[in-house]
Design an enzyme around this catalytic site. Structure first.
Site, PDB file in Angstrom:
ATOM      1  CG  HIS A 155     -21.552 -21.415  22.166  1.00 16.58           C
ATOM      2  ND1 HIS A 155     -20.195 -21.634  22.170  1.00 16.58           N
ATOM      3  CD2 HIS A 155     -21.774 -20.454  23.121  1.00 16.58           C
ATOM      4  CE1 HIS A 155     -19.619 -20.841  23.069  1.00 16.58           C
ATOM      5  NE2 HIS A 155     -20.542 -20.108  23.656  1.00 16.58           N
ATOM      6  CG  HIS A 229     -20.796 -22.131  27.941  1.00 11.76           C
ATOM      7  ND1 HIS A 229     -20.824 -21.115  28.877  1.00 11.76           N
ATOM      8  CD2 HIS A 229     -20.447 -21.548  26.773  1.00 11.76           C
ATOM      9  CE1 HIS A 229     -20.525 -19.975  28.291  1.00 11.76           C
ATOM     10  NE2 HIS A 229     -20.283 -20.210  27.007  1.00 11.76           N
ATOM     11  CD  GLU A 365     -16.811 -20.966  27.190  1.00 11.26           C
ATOM     12  OE1 GLU A 365     -17.192 -21.150  26.020  1.00 11.26           O
ATOM     13  OE2 GLU A 365     -16.762 -19.839  27.696  1.00 11.26           O
TER      14      GLU A 365
HETATM   15  C1  BGC Z   1     -18.406 -16.722  24.325  1.00 11.32           C
HETATM   16  C2  BGC Z   1     -19.069 -15.418  24.649  1.00 11.32           C
HETATM   17  C3  BGC Z   1     -20.540 -15.674  24.770  1.00 11.32           C
HETATM   18  C4  BGC Z   1     -20.766 -16.695  25.847  1.00 11.32           C
HETATM   19  C5  BGC Z   1     -22.203 -17.032  26.041  1.00 11.32           C
HETATM   20  C6  BGC Z   1     -18.681 -17.680  25.419  1.00 11.32           C
HETATM   21  O1  BGC Z   1     -18.116 -18.911  25.112  1.00 11.32           O
HETATM   22  O2  BGC Z   1     -17.028 -16.571  24.120  1.00 11.32           O
HETATM   23  O3  BGC Z   1     -18.796 -14.442  23.675  1.00 11.32           O
HETATM   24  O4  BGC Z   1     -21.233 -14.495  25.061  1.00 11.32           O
HETATM   25  O5  BGC Z   1     -20.070 -17.854  25.529  1.00 11.32           O
HETATM   26  O6  BGC Z   1     -22.791 -17.309  24.869  1.00 11.32           O
END
Ligand code: BGC
Length: 401
Positions: A155, A229, A365
């Site tokens: 991210h 998110h 997402e």
């Molecule tokens: C990811 C997860 C992650 C979560 C929070 C998601 O987009 O695919 O693996 O734990 O975000 O960070």
């Protein structure tokens, strides 16, 4: 990637009232826009299209953080904070018009700054999801990124867009109210090349849709993949798991992952597996299946390859039959990450004072596929200086009997 960046300011009709609170109310009369949910259900307190600004706190950088409350006249309310561009709450009516916050989050800025490891509600950038081993090569140059999800970058890195204080401009027209957020990421920030001018325009419409329009331009070739998110629990944040929510995802394929959640490169069929959501299925019905990919992800944590090509298309639909709330997700993106909140472990206290445990919310997402900069057969995430990154995602709410 698409045409030139248009002026973000053209729909702006803002009035600043003092320094503490800004209120914009549309003089819409009784009409407003018609939509599938335009009749107010009993119990729903109709307001008018309106945006308010409140001071929310001070970020570690010293910048003031504001909360904007966007309301429409059909009982939907969205609160967005300028720290991380986070959707702090998202209230929508149930089938009887009872409004409830359906987005997981925190009640104060400190929690967002100190413990938002799940990225609740945040804008994710520069690159949503993982980049393998924190590196990629573009035009023959290898770029090193900070590793924050060993051994990968997740991210956008530890100081990704979810930690930035965004500039905000309210906007309004006859049928919607909006907030235009902008942030300039300097060349080299979190290891990514190019100075990236980014805008995320949130628009709340009279037919209970929250539209997110993402725009970016760069000074040098780079990679970009932006998303939001938010975690949803359509029964209400803090009310338990989403196992009985029914989910439909318009995808015949998904991208299986290795033990570090990096796609293997395979585009696998969902048919005959617990990953098949082409017809609505309860989220919890197969989550304890022994499919190796569910063991790897501790549940669902996978990118789906959306059917339907380019343009805004229906991607997913989530239904809570108890409350009657329905979320429709439309996007121009080629993929969607279905994450069933597997790492929520009961240590965080959410907005209404309840702890969040595994699967108390789920994230959907919209995105380009994870690790695309290192995967030749995935759609490209490269952005060049003469191009504009331009994607749209819509969260539209309705109710069902
Ligand atoms: C990811 C997860 C992650 C979560 C929070 C998601 O987009 O695919 O693996 O734990 O975000 O960070």
């Amino acid at each position: 990637m698409q045409t030139a960046l248009s002026s973000p300011k053209k729909s702006l009709r803002a009035v600043l009232v003092g320094s503490a609170v800004l209120v914009l109310a549309a003089s819409l009369g009784t009409g407003g826009a018609a939509g599938s949910v335009s009749r107010a259900a009993p119990g729903c307190n109709r307001g008018s299209l309106n945006i308010e600004r409140h001071r929310y706190g001070t970020a570690p950088s010293g910048a003031t953080v504001h909360l904007y409350k966007l309301t429409n006249s059909h009982c939907m309310r969205v609160k967005i904070i300028t720290y991380g561009g986070i959707i702090q709450s998202l209230s929508v009516p149930n089938r009887n018009g009872r409004t409830r916050n359906v987005a997981l989050g925190f009640s104060n800025l400190d929690d967002y700054v100190e413990q938002n490891d799940p990225y609740f509600g945040a804008i994710i950038g520069r690159y949503a999801n993982r980049i393998a081993n924190g590196e990629f090569t573009l035009d023959g140059v290898t770029y090193e990124l900070p590793v924050n999800n060993d051994p990968n970058t997740l991210h956008g890195g530890p100081k990704g867009f979810h930690t930035k204080v965004w500039d905000a401009q309210p906007a309004q027209d006859a049928n919607s109210v909006g907030l235009e957020l902008s942030y300039t990421s300097r060349d080299g920030e979190q290891g990514f090349p190019g100075r990236l001018e980014t805008e995320v325009r949130y628009t709340l419409t009279e037919n209970n849709a929250l539209r997110m329009h993402y725009l970016a331009t760069t000074s040098q070739p780079t990679v970009v993949n932006l998303t939001n998110h938010s975690y949803f629990n359509l029964g209400g944040e803090g009310t338990g798991t989403i196992y009985d929510h029914r989910l439909k995802i318009n995808a015949n394929h998904y991208t299986p992952v290795d033990s570090t959640l990096i796609p293997t490169g395979r585009i696998a069929r969902v048919a005959g597996t617990p990953f098949d959501f082409r017809t609505p299925k309860a989220v919890g019905a197969r989550i304890r299946n022994s499919h190796p990919q569910l063991l790897t992800g501790l549940g669902y944590d996978h990118n789906y390859v959306l059917n339907g090509g380019q343009g805004l298309k229906p991607a997913a639909r989530l239904t809570d039959t108890k409350s009657g709330r329905v979320l429709h997700i439309l996007t121009t993106e080629p993929g969607i990450q279905f994450y069933s909140g597997n790492f929520l472990d009961g240590t965080l206290i959410g907005t209404s004072g309840h702890t969040y445990r595994q699967s108390d919310g789920l994230a959907l997402e919209t995105q380009h596929y994870p690790d695309s900069p290192n995967q030749r057969n995935f759609p490209s995430t490269v952005l060049r200086p003469n191009e504009t990154y331009d994607t749209t995602t819509v969260f539209k709410f309705s109710t069902t009997g």
